[in-house]
Write an enzyme that holds these catalytic residues in place. Structure first.
Site, mmCIF file in Angstrom:
data_model
loop_
_atom_site.group_PDB
_atom_site.id
_atom_site.type_symbol
_atom_site.label_atom_id
_atom_site.label_comp_id
_atom_site.label_asym_id
_atom_site.label_seq_id
_atom_site.Cartn_x
_atom_site.Cartn_y
_atom_site.Cartn_z
ATOM 1 N N GLU A 390 11.314 11.655 -23.850
ATOM 2 C CA GLU A 390 10.264 11.806 -22.831
ATOM 3 C C GLU A 390 9.271 12.895 -23.243
ATOM 4 O O GLU A 390 8.062 12.769 -23.016
ATOM 5 C CB GLU A 390 10.901 12.139 -21.471
ATOM 6 C CG GLU A 390 11.696 10.964 -20.917
ATOM 7 C CD GLU A 390 12.623 11.322 -19.752
ATOM 8 O OE1 GLU A 390 13.371 10.448 -19.306
ATOM 9 O OE2 GLU A 390 12.604 12.479 -19.313
ATOM 10 N N ASP A 508 49.709 -23.436 -46.704
ATOM 11 C CA ASP A 508 49.834 -22.063 -47.206
ATOM 12 C C ASP A 508 51.135 -21.500 -46.615
ATOM 13 O O ASP A 508 51.666 -22.051 -45.649
ATOM 14 C CB ASP A 508 48.602 -21.267 -46.746
ATOM 15 C CG ASP A 508 48.784 -19.791 -46.939
ATOM 16 O OD1 ASP A 508 49.103 -19.393 -48.075
ATOM 17 O OD2 ASP A 508 48.636 -19.032 -45.958
ATOM 18 N N ASP A 689 45.459 -19.549 -43.885
ATOM 19 C CA ASP A 689 44.961 -18.502 -42.989
ATOM 20 C C ASP A 689 43.946 -17.534 -43.587
ATOM 21 O O ASP A 689 43.285 -16.833 -42.847
ATOM 22 C CB ASP A 689 46.126 -17.684 -42.442
ATOM 23 C CG ASP A 689 46.676 -16.750 -43.487
ATOM 24 O OD1 ASP A 689 47.138 -17.246 -44.532
ATOM 25 O OD2 ASP A 689 46.610 -15.524 -43.288
HETATM 26 C C1 GDG Z 1 23.420 9.928 -19.816
HETATM 27 C C2 GDG Z 1 23.944 10.419 -21.164
HETATM 28 C C3 GDG Z 1 22.023 9.268 -22.266
HETATM 29 C C4 GDG Z 1 16.144 15.361 -15.456
HETATM 30 N N1 GDG Z 1 15.752 16.326 -14.609
HETATM 31 C C5 GDG Z 1 14.922 15.753 -13.724
HETATM 32 C C6 GDG Z 1 14.796 14.424 -14.051
HETATM 33 N N2 GDG Z 1 15.572 14.210 -15.132
HETATM 34 C C7 GDG Z 1 15.713 12.927 -15.840
HETATM 35 C C8 GDG Z 1 15.083 13.000 -17.203
HETATM 36 C C9 GDG Z 1 15.889 11.993 -17.972
HETATM 37 C C10 GDG Z 1 17.237 12.007 -17.287
HETATM 38 O O1 GDG Z 1 17.084 12.672 -16.054
HETATM 39 C C11 GDG Z 1 18.277 12.738 -18.095
HETATM 40 O O2 GDG Z 1 18.680 11.882 -19.114
HETATM 41 P P1 GDG Z 1 19.498 12.334 -20.398
HETATM 42 O O3 GDG Z 1 19.546 11.221 -21.337
HETATM 43 O O4 GDG Z 1 18.830 13.518 -20.977
HETATM 44 O O5 GDG Z 1 20.937 12.799 -19.894
HETATM 45 P P2 GDG Z 1 22.142 12.251 -18.883
HETATM 46 O O6 GDG Z 1 21.747 12.295 -17.477
HETATM 47 O O7 GDG Z 1 23.331 13.056 -19.263
HETATM 48 O O8 GDG Z 1 22.367 10.731 -19.252
HETATM 49 C C12 GDG Z 1 22.811 10.577 -22.153
HETATM 50 C C13 GDG Z 1 21.653 8.714 -20.908
HETATM 51 O O9 GDG Z 1 22.775 8.634 -20.060
HETATM 52 C C14 GDG Z 1 21.026 7.338 -21.033
HETATM 53 O O10 GDG Z 1 21.856 6.454 -21.675
HETATM 54 O O11 GDG Z 1 20.846 9.510 -22.991
HETATM 55 O O12 GDG Z 1 23.292 10.943 -23.408
HETATM 56 O O13 GDG Z 1 24.656 11.643 -21.035
HETATM 57 O O14 GDG Z 1 15.335 10.725 -17.850
HETATM 58 O O15 GDG Z 1 13.735 12.703 -17.094
HETATM 59 N N3 GDG Z 1 14.006 13.584 -13.366
HETATM 60 C C15 GDG Z 1 13.326 14.089 -12.321
HETATM 61 N N4 GDG Z 1 13.452 15.382 -11.949
HETATM 62 C C16 GDG Z 1 14.214 16.236 -12.595
HETATM 63 O O16 GDG Z 1 14.303 17.417 -12.244
HETATM 64 N N5 GDG Z 1 12.510 13.287 -11.649
#
Ligand code: GDG
Length: 735
Positions: A390, A508, A689
């Site tokens: 992001e 076999d 097999d």
């Molecule tokens: C699991 C896996 C894998 C965060 N703070 C705010 C906010 N966010 C959003 C971010 C991002 C998401 O939350 C966090 O995603 P991550 O991938 O960094 O981490 P996990 O939540 O641990 O996710 C991870 C994921 O699943 C997907 O497969 O990548 O490894 O652990 O999108 O933007 N969004 C808002 N306010 C916040 O304060 N609106």
């Protein structure tokens, strides 16, 4: 229309009670953020927990929630406080999460957690079954629901199920410590396609499946009885356009239109153009490496006093799992570190760390991404990490530096970022320094490549590729089932066999007539096999030939009393049942002294393996070795031998846990055809097999009925699952 339903622990929308009103808010977290952009296109429902305990809800509340969720195509699984505590906080977050992120010291092995996990997984499965219609597809997500695929498959074997794991899958050495390891694997294997973020997680999963179930795995296909499961890596992407265009939009705003946060951040830079911001955003979690990051920032400030007053770390920690003890402790540790660093390096006009412990609205998130010079992402383990992607998407002017931990799945796609080992704090401090002094030109060069990659493989492409693979596995399964001998097909084969007046049957031995044993010397024919052969050979119309890679003496000792022809060493020797042994082709074995020492080195390096010497071949067996090491060494050995064989007219044959080196130009196909020459049969049946039998399947006349034992790809016309099914087929030839 064919629909795709999504099933995950949380819905993309959370219900909160605000005074007396029920309020809908978007859920935070990687899965919800990513999938929210796509699920409406699938036309199905999103099934999950709405984030509120059902104990706090009246029947009226529940029907109100259902109605509100219905408008969003969502369907709620209601969970009580106790279920949440045992299934979610307990088994999911105190067992699976720490185990899969290699934090074994935090695991609480508690059988109540496990019992609740099963019950709640069944609730999710049942809720899904309620809306399932013929032709629908299901896509289940993440570690909280590992048992759901098999639970649904049990009730609806025909439905196509995809499963995606958002967190790492650990190595077998870690996974094996779990008392319920086999149940979890079997639960996942109810799916038809299992997706992971990276190839490493996929590899670990396959290794656990192989070690725990001993089932056949070829390339990325797992065969469990008559079910094929495909495993593959699909690195999850983000809604790139959404982040990029939002960031562009924020830059267009006039001073007055900007948010308070935006204006405050701009004010920070106004003091001095030399000022820089480092950004850190995570859910509160020990896997995210927040304390390491803080200590590294402290080292950086210690080593580079010239940056004090000029660099600020903005740290957004989103509250998460706050009921779990480990998370409370972590929060305390972070608070302490922030206090220490701010106390040590801060002053009236300078606070080194701006620390927010809350979640922010989407726009504020984009403001942080857009205005920070460096993103510092240092998890000690992270399935993917979407924050890193992001940040990249939000850099409209293509400046900014990404520092990423090599333990995050995302690092695999970020060769242009600065990668660090999250446990090496001095290295992170150096990376911060490198990032802060990186020339703009270099930043743009790196960032533009990263952006192209992240933009191309976005969340839509990710989901599209997953669904495409799901359709592909449906095709593979159809193909596979088409070859499997059903009772109707068996009847047809038997009919054809019965009609014929002269029948050649090639069989076999190991893996076809008898099961494999760890020591090949013990795989003698049992009484049932003797009786079966005796019954078959009594019919004058049958000409039986056992065609095997075994040596002459063994086969003659074991089968010499039968009216059965023997072809040994893959076709070097032939013994018509009432005659002496004859060599089918003149061959030599003067190459053996050259090859034997190589095989001996592999025996020394691979415990449990051994060499078998036949007249015209040398075989390296590794069935008794540790499976992963055995196949690794087998590949190395093939590579090493490949260079030598061409010069000596040799051939390498890869059988079931064996590598055999033999004189070239001889194989079961050639041998079987030589046997058939000058003889006339109106029905030929061949069963085998392994790879050595594929020669026979390919080279026998087209009219031959060829049958492969095992479920992997084959040139044979048909497949059966096991030695027992071969015996059943042979028995039905007698009826
Ligand atoms: C699991 C896996 C894998 C965060 N703070 C705010 C906010 N966010 C959003 C971010 C991002 C998401 O939350 C966090 O995603 P991550 O991938 O960094 O981490 P996990 O939540 O641990 O996710 C991870 C994921 O699943 C997907 O497969 O990548 O490894 O652990 O999108 O933007 N969004 C808002 N306010 C916040 O304060 N609106």
């Amino acid at each position: 229309m064919e629909k795709i339903h999504i099933v995950s622990n949380r819905l993309p929308i959370s219900i909160e009670r605000n005074e007396n009103e029920l309020k809908l808010t978007p859920s935070v977290g990687g899965l919800a953020t990513g999938m929210r952009s796509i699920y409406k296109e699938f036309g199905g429902k999103w099934i999950g927990w709405p984030g509120i305990n059902s104990d706090d809800l009246t029947a009226k509340d529940i029907s109100q929630i259902d109605k509100k969720l219905e408008e969003e195509n969502c369907l709620a699984v209601q969970l009580t406080k106790e279920e949440i505590s045992l299934y979610y906080e307990g088994f999911s977050n105190n067992v699976i999460w720490p185990l899969f992120h290699y934090f074994s010291q935090f695991i609480e092995y508690n059988s109540d957690y496990w019992e609740a996990y099963k019950v709640v997984n069944q609730k999710f499965a049942d809720k899904t079954l309620e809306v399932l219609e013929d032709g629908d597809t299901i896509w289940i997500h993440d570690y909280q629901l590992l048992l759901v695929p098999a639970m649904i498959k049990e009730k609806k074997p025909g439905v196509t199920i995809g499963f995606f794991l958002h967190i790492p899958f650990p190595s077998f050495e870690v996974f094996r410590t779990l008392p319920w390891r086999k149940d979890l694997i079997l639960g996942m294997l109810g799916a038809d396609l299992i997706g992971f973020h990276t190839y490493d997680y996929e590899r670990h999963f396959f290794s656990s499946v192989g070690r725990l179930l001993g089932c056949e795995i070829s390339f990325n296909q797992i065969h469990v009885e008559d079910h094929i499961i495909l495993g593959d890596a699909f690195p999850m992407g983000i809604d790139y356009k959404k982040f990029n265009s939002k960031a562009a939009e924020l830059f267009q705003k006039t001073h007055h239109e900007k948010s308070e946060l935006h204006r405050e951040l701009e004010k920070y830079f106004l003091v001095s153009p030399e000022r820089q911001l480092i950004l850190s955003i995570d859910r509160l979690d020990y896997s995210k490496g927040i304390p390491n990051r803080l200590r590294a920032f402290e080292i950086f400030l210690e080593r580079h006093p010239e940056f004090r007053n000029k660099v600020t770390l903005i740290m957004l920690v989103v509250p998460s799992r706050s009921e779990v003890e480990q998370y409370k402790l972590l929060k305390g540790e972070i608070d302490g570190l922030v206090g220490r660093i701010n106390g040590r390096f801060g002053g009236v006009n300078y606070t080194p760390i701006w620390y927010f412990y809350r979640s922010l609205p989407f726009d504020s998130l984009i403001e942080l991404y857009s205005l920070s010079d460096v993103a510092l992402v240092t998890p000690v383990r992270d399935g993917m990490n979407l924050v890193a992607k992001e940040y990249i998407a939000s850099r409209v002017n293509q400046t900014g530096v990404m520092i990423i931990s090599e333990m995050a799945g995302a690092s695999k796609e970020m060769g242009e970022a600065i990668t660090i080992n999250p446990n090496n704090e001095p290295e992170i401090a150096d990376a911060i320094f490198q990032a802060l002094i990186m020339p703009l030109q270099e930043q743009r060069e790196r960032m533009s490549i990263l952006q192209k990659r992240i933009a191309r493989y976005d969340v839509f492409k990710w989901a599209g590729e997953f669904i495409k693979a799901l359709r592909k596995v449906e095709g593979i399964q159809k193909n596979f089932l088409a070859k499997l001998i059903t009772p109707a097909v068996r009847k047809e084969i038997v009919g054809q066999f019965k009609k014929a007046n002269s029948r050649a049957v090639f069989l076999d031995y190991d893996g076809t007539l008898v099961d494999f044993t760890t020591d090949p010397k013990t795989a003698k024919p049992d009484d049932a096999l003797h009786n079966l052969l005796t019954a078959l050979e009594q019919d004058e119309r049958n000409t039986l030939t056992v065609i095997s890679g075994r040596d002459r003496n063994t086969l003659e000792n074991w089968l010499g009393n039968h009216k059965v022809n023997l072809i040994c060493e893959h076709g070097v020797w032939l013994k018509n049942w009432n005659e002496e042994w004859q060599m089918i082709d003149s061959i030599n074995s003067d190459w053996k002294p050259l090859i034997r020492p190589i095989l001996e080195t592999y025996v020394d390096r691979t415990p449990g393996s051994f060499i078998e010497e036949k007249n015209y071949s040398l075989v390296w067996h590794y069935r008794k070795s540790e499976p992963d090491q055995g196949s690794l060494r087998a590949n190395e050995l093939k590579d090493e031998l490949r260079n030598m064989i061409a010069n000596h007219n040799l051939e390498i044959m890869e059988g079931n846990k064996v590598i055999e080196v033999k004189t070239g130009g001889i194989n079961k196909g050639i041998a079987a055809n030589r046997f058939l020459k000058d003889r006339d049969f109106d029905c030929i049946l061949a069963i085998g097999d392994d790879w050595t039998d594929e020669y026979m399947f390919r080279e026998l006349p087209e009219s031959a009925i060829t049958v492969k034992v095992g479920l992997t790809n084959t040139a044979a016309d048909f497949k059966v699952e096991s030695v027992a099914s071969v015996r059943l087929l042979l028995k039905s030839l007698l009826e």
